[in-house]
Design a protein around this motif. Structure first.
Motif, PDB file in Angstrom:
ATOM      1  N   THR A 695       0.806  -1.230   0.000  1.00 23.64           N
ATOM      2  CA  THR A 695       0.000   0.000   0.000  1.00 23.64           C
ATOM      3  C   THR A 695       0.833   1.271   0.000  1.00 23.64           C
ATOM      4  OG1 THR A 695      -0.132  -0.085   2.414  1.00 23.64           O
ATOM      5  CG2 THR A 695      -1.906  -1.154   1.175  1.00 23.64           C
ATOM      6  N   SER A 696       2.135   1.156   0.264  1.00 26.31           N
ATOM      7  CA  SER A 696       2.966   2.363   0.275  1.00 26.31           C
ATOM      8  C   SER A 696       4.426   1.991   0.099  1.00 26.31           C
ATOM      9  CB  SER A 696       2.785   3.135   1.587  1.00 26.31           C
ATOM     10  OG  SER A 696       3.295   2.385   2.680  1.00 26.31           O
ATOM     11  N   ARG A 716       2.303   8.964  -2.673  1.00 26.22           N
ATOM     12  CA  ARG A 716       1.285   9.808  -2.057  1.00 26.22           C
ATOM     13  C   ARG A 716       1.224  11.100  -2.868  1.00 26.22           C
ATOM     14  NH1 ARG A 716      -2.200   7.950   1.778  1.00 26.22           N
ATOM     15  NH2 ARG A 716      -3.793   9.247   0.792  1.00 26.22           N
ATOM     16  N   LYS A 744      -1.586   7.680  -5.006  1.00 23.58           N
ATOM     17  CA  LYS A 744      -2.581   7.546  -3.938  1.00 23.58           C
ATOM     18  C   LYS A 744      -3.120   8.925  -3.585  1.00 23.58           C
ATOM     19  CE  LYS A 744      -1.852   5.114  -0.295  1.00 23.58           C
ATOM     20  NZ  LYS A 744      -1.190   4.595   0.939  1.00 23.58           N
ATOM     21  N   LYS A 772      -4.912   5.029  -7.920  1.00 28.83           N
ATOM     22  CA  LYS A 772      -5.875   4.239  -7.155  1.00 28.83           C
ATOM     23  C   LYS A 772      -7.149   5.045  -6.888  1.00 28.83           C
ATOM     24  CE  LYS A 772      -2.444   1.379  -4.693  1.00 28.83           C
ATOM     25  NZ  LYS A 772      -2.927   0.073  -5.131  1.00 28.83           N
TER      26      LYS A 772
END
Length: 807
Positions: A695-696, A716, A744, A772
């Protein structure tokens, strides 16, 4: 390949004597003198290596000497790695940073001569001294072999001084013995005889390009002896040019043919006179000149001859046969025919026409079924079909034919003299570093795809690429790849939209040839049973499932092909010498325990690639990569693609000081990258595409300023997050060539987009982004403002999005 290896090590040794490093050298007792001695001995040996590598084909003693040299050279490489790891620790001290890398490097530097002890400065010095003594003996032994020096001040190997031609081709042929070339012959004839649309006095050429043994000369003979060709052209001239180009010799041969001379033209005679006689003979006449087996691709060498041939009448033609695309590209107004392999049926026709000349009908029926199976081994090459046909003609027993069927081509004695001879000519034409790259292609099993980007990083990890101050290693590797492709070493190539090859294969014969040359170094093991032990120290046999004697083979590159249901071996005896391991495995074939054992064994490993495409549940049975991987300080190339059950990588992976390539593609269970990833300061390639649970990215990735390719980067976009990688963290990644990002956040922070400074990343070639959230892709691209030459590519198409590196 010893010359390229030694040359690379000499360059590394030079770095030890620079002013900055000499401050560290004083920490090692007498090491400076030993390093200087190593350099002197290596330079003296390097001067004769080109001659030694040619003579080893017929002199077993020289082959043994070269094997001893390679062993010493590999040990030097290992010590230099340990030395550089120490320098890395020292630099960490100077920067005032405390790193887990510094703390762990020494704990894993276990001596190959004193297992279990921590390697301190004096122990590195001891290793250097021991190797220096061995190399001293090797250097003295070279006097026993009457080797000739061939070198210049830049340590670049020159071509052989004395040249003995492999063969002299002629235009004469029995056309009834040539099969399967009617279609391409007709196409060439159309180009030869068609004169519509002739433009001025430009002389048109036809180039037939193909690998050695595919039948280029036979096709040219078929064309030059055709009745229509004889009627159409007033003069037909055949010249075998061969690998060492001599302008005067070619001119003499042309004059001899044109004037019908029986004796060779002797010196002294000037080029002016020769060219004048050619002009007089062809002026106003339509001629057809065949230049067979051309290697020289420098236009300046050909310019005078080609301009002279323009004196012929309109409609004259030159036909060239060559293995090198660069030769065809050199000629203006050239129509290129790339000669493909023959079908198995045509190979059988060639083989049977030679094999059955002395057998009766009953014997033929008894052997025909086996013979057809043997013809499949020819893999479309007429040369193999002719050679095996001639061999079978002298063997009338069914058992003899079955022995040949069950043998590898490279195991047949006749292969060394007949089949490999033309390939050896191509190999000897390669520059020294590219020879090594070519041989290492053989570690991939037959019929395996060779992905351009993957193999370039493989070569880099093994130190095959000669560095240049103004050029990326990726670009150098790309040049090497194109060099091999242009000389017909690759086949079944697929091209991207720019016309560059992104994937190809080695022909089976070329693969056999490379294995033959690298015999002691590269081993491919096929495991078809549950027996999970590979012994590289037992007696060798022809069976690929049997063990291999490392004392003879000195195995450094190993490929393990695991059949369905067979697990990765829990023991590889002799693994401590391995430089690379490729494991082509099935589902759940690799266990945590097997990896732990292997990590503890393979201390010298540079490349670990455990992969096989489209394995649904992945190769790795466990969810944890053993922390012992951090002990593999020499590792450069790590491919854990499709380890779908792995959730996290151990932090110890960040203690591998020289890691350049990390591929985690399709690791769908991976939830997190290591916190200490910023310690991988030599990382150039990182891929995490289709890591669905990830996720990151950690902020530390932004400090990996050596990165060239970053695929699957999760960014991000809506803020500068204190823990997660944000757009602005791209700021210092100025060396990027390829970048694929997943954004994201449901908004774009314009300050972060500006801080990314994408417009200054002028080397960026391929660029892709996904989101996303509901971000507008076009608006994001406009805000990021990538450099003009960054081409937006779509990942979903195919793997050709891997960049082709250019200056």
């Amino acid at each position: 390949m010893a010359d390229a290896l030694v040359s690379a090590i000499i360059g590394q040794l030079l770095t030890i004597t620079t002013d900055v490093v000499q401050k560290r050298v004083r920490l090692l007792t007498n090491v400076k003198n030993e390093v200087q001695k190593l350099r002197c001995n290596l330079k003296a040996i390097h001067a004769v290596l080109a001659d030694a590598e040619e003579k080893q084909m017929t002199n077993r003693s020289i082959q043994v000497w070269l094997d001893q040299l390679k062993e010493a050279a590999y040990d030097i490489e290992d010590v230099l790695d340990e030395w550089n790891a120490q320098l890395l620790e020292s630099r960490t001290d100077e920067d005032g940073k405390t790193s887990t890398l510094k703390a762990k490097v020494w704990s894993c530097l276990t001596s190959c001569f004193h297992p279990g002890k921590l390697v301190r400065c004096n122990e590195i010095a001891s290793k250097i001294k021991e190797i220096s003594g061995r190399l001293d003996k090797i250097a003295k032994q070279k006097a026993n072999y009457n080797l000739v020096e061939r070198y210049d001040c830049n340590l670049v190997i020159r071509p052989a001084i004395e040249y003995q031609p492999l063969r002299e081709t002629t235009s004469f042929v029995d056309v009834s013995e040539i099969f399967g070339r009617d279609a391409v012959k007709d196409d060439i004839m159309s180009s030869l005889l068609c004169e519509s649309g002739e433009e001025g006095s430009e002389l048109k050429t036809i180039s037939v390009v193909g690998m050695g043994g595919v039948g280029k000369t036979a096709l040219a003979q078929l064309v030059v002896n055709d009745g229509e060709v004889k009627k159409h052209f007033a003069e037909r001239i055949w010249v075998c040019v061969s690998d060492i180009f001599d302008e005067k010799r070619v001119a003499k041969e042309v004059v001899k043919r044109l004037e019908g001379l029986k004796e060779n033209i002797s010196d002294p005679i000037s080029m002016e006179e020769l060219l004048g006689r050619i002009c007089s003979s062809i002026e106003g006449k339509k001629f057809f000149l065949v230049l067979d087996d051309v290697w020289a691709d420098n236009w300046k060498e050909w310019e005078r001859l080609i301009h002279t041939f323009k004196k012929g009448a309109s409609g004259s033609r030159i036909l060239i046969t060559t293995r090198k695309e660069t030769v065809a590209n050199m000629m203006k107004y050239s129509h290129v025919f790339r000669l493909e392999k023959l079908s198995d049926e045509y190979c059988w026709m060639i083989l049977s026409s030679l094999a059955f000349t002395r057998t009766n009908e009953k014997e033929r029926e008894n052997l025909e079924e086996i013979g057809k199976k043997i013809s499949v081994k020819c893999k479309g090459l007429p040369l193999i079909a002719k050679t095996l046909g001639s061999l079978l003609r002298s063997k009338g027993r069914k058992d003899d034919w079955e022995d040949i069927l069950n043998s590898e081509i490279w195991e047949l004695e006749i292969a060394h003299k007949e089949i490999f001879a033309p390939l050896l000519l191509s190999y000897n034409d390669l520059p020294s570093p590219i020879k090594r790259c070519f041989l290492y292609c053989a570690v991939y099993p037959k019929d395996s795809p060779l992905w351009r980007s993957h193999i370039i990083y493989y070569w880099m990890a093994l130190g095959c690429l000669e560095s240049k101050s103004n050029k990326d290693m990726e670009a150098i590797g790309s040049d090497y790849f194109d060099f091999l492709a242009a000389r017909s070493f690759f086949q079944d190539s697929a091209f991207d939209s720019n016309g560059s090859i992104y994937v190809c294969k080695l022909h089976d014969l070329v693969h056999d040839f490379a294995l033959f040359l690298a015999s002691n170094e590269i081993v491919i093991k096929e495991l078809n049973s549950a027996n999970s032990k590979i012994d590289l120290e037992a007696d060798s046999t022809k069976n690929l499932n049997s063990s291999i004697d490392v004392s003879v083979r000195k195995t450094r590159q190993l490929a393990v092909v695991l059949a369905k249901g067979v697990s990765f071996p829990t023991s590889i005896q002799g693994a401590e010498k391995l430089r690379s391991l490729f494991a082509f495995s099935g589902e759940d074939a690799v266990t945590e325990e097997a990896l732990r054992i292997f990590f503890n064994q393979a201390k010298a490993l540079r490349v670990l690639d455990v992969t096989w495409p489209d394995i649904y549940n992945g190769h790795f049975k466990g969810s944890i990569i053993p922390s012992e991987i951090g002990r593999m300080i020499h590792l450069r190339h790590l491919n854990f693609s499709e380890f779908r059950k792995v959730k996290r990588l151990p932090e110890s992976i960040c203690e591998i000081p020289f890691l350049q390539y990390l591929d985690l593609n399709e690791c769908s269970g991976l939830e997190k990258l290591p916190d200490g990833i910023e310690n991988l300061i030599n990382l150039r390639y990182l891929r995490t595409i289709n890591c669905d649970s990830l996720t990151s990215y950690p902020k530390g990735v932004g400090r990996l300023t050596q990165l060239r390719n970053l695929y699957g980067l999760i960014v991000r976009a809506d803020r500068n997050d204190p823990k997660e990688f944000s757009l602005g963290d791209l700021e210092n990644l100025d060396q990027l060539l390829g970048l694929w990002m997943v954004l994201k956040g449901n908004s774009l922070d314009s300050r972060e987009a500006s801080r990314a400074k994408l417009e200054k990343k002028t080397r960026l070639v391929d660029f892709n982004l996904d989101s996303k959230e509901e971000l507008n892709k076009e608006e994001v691209i406009a805000a990021l403002n990538p450099p003009p030459k960054a081409k937006l590519v779509e990942f979903e198409l195919h793997e050709s999005w891997w960049p082709v590196y250019r200056d």
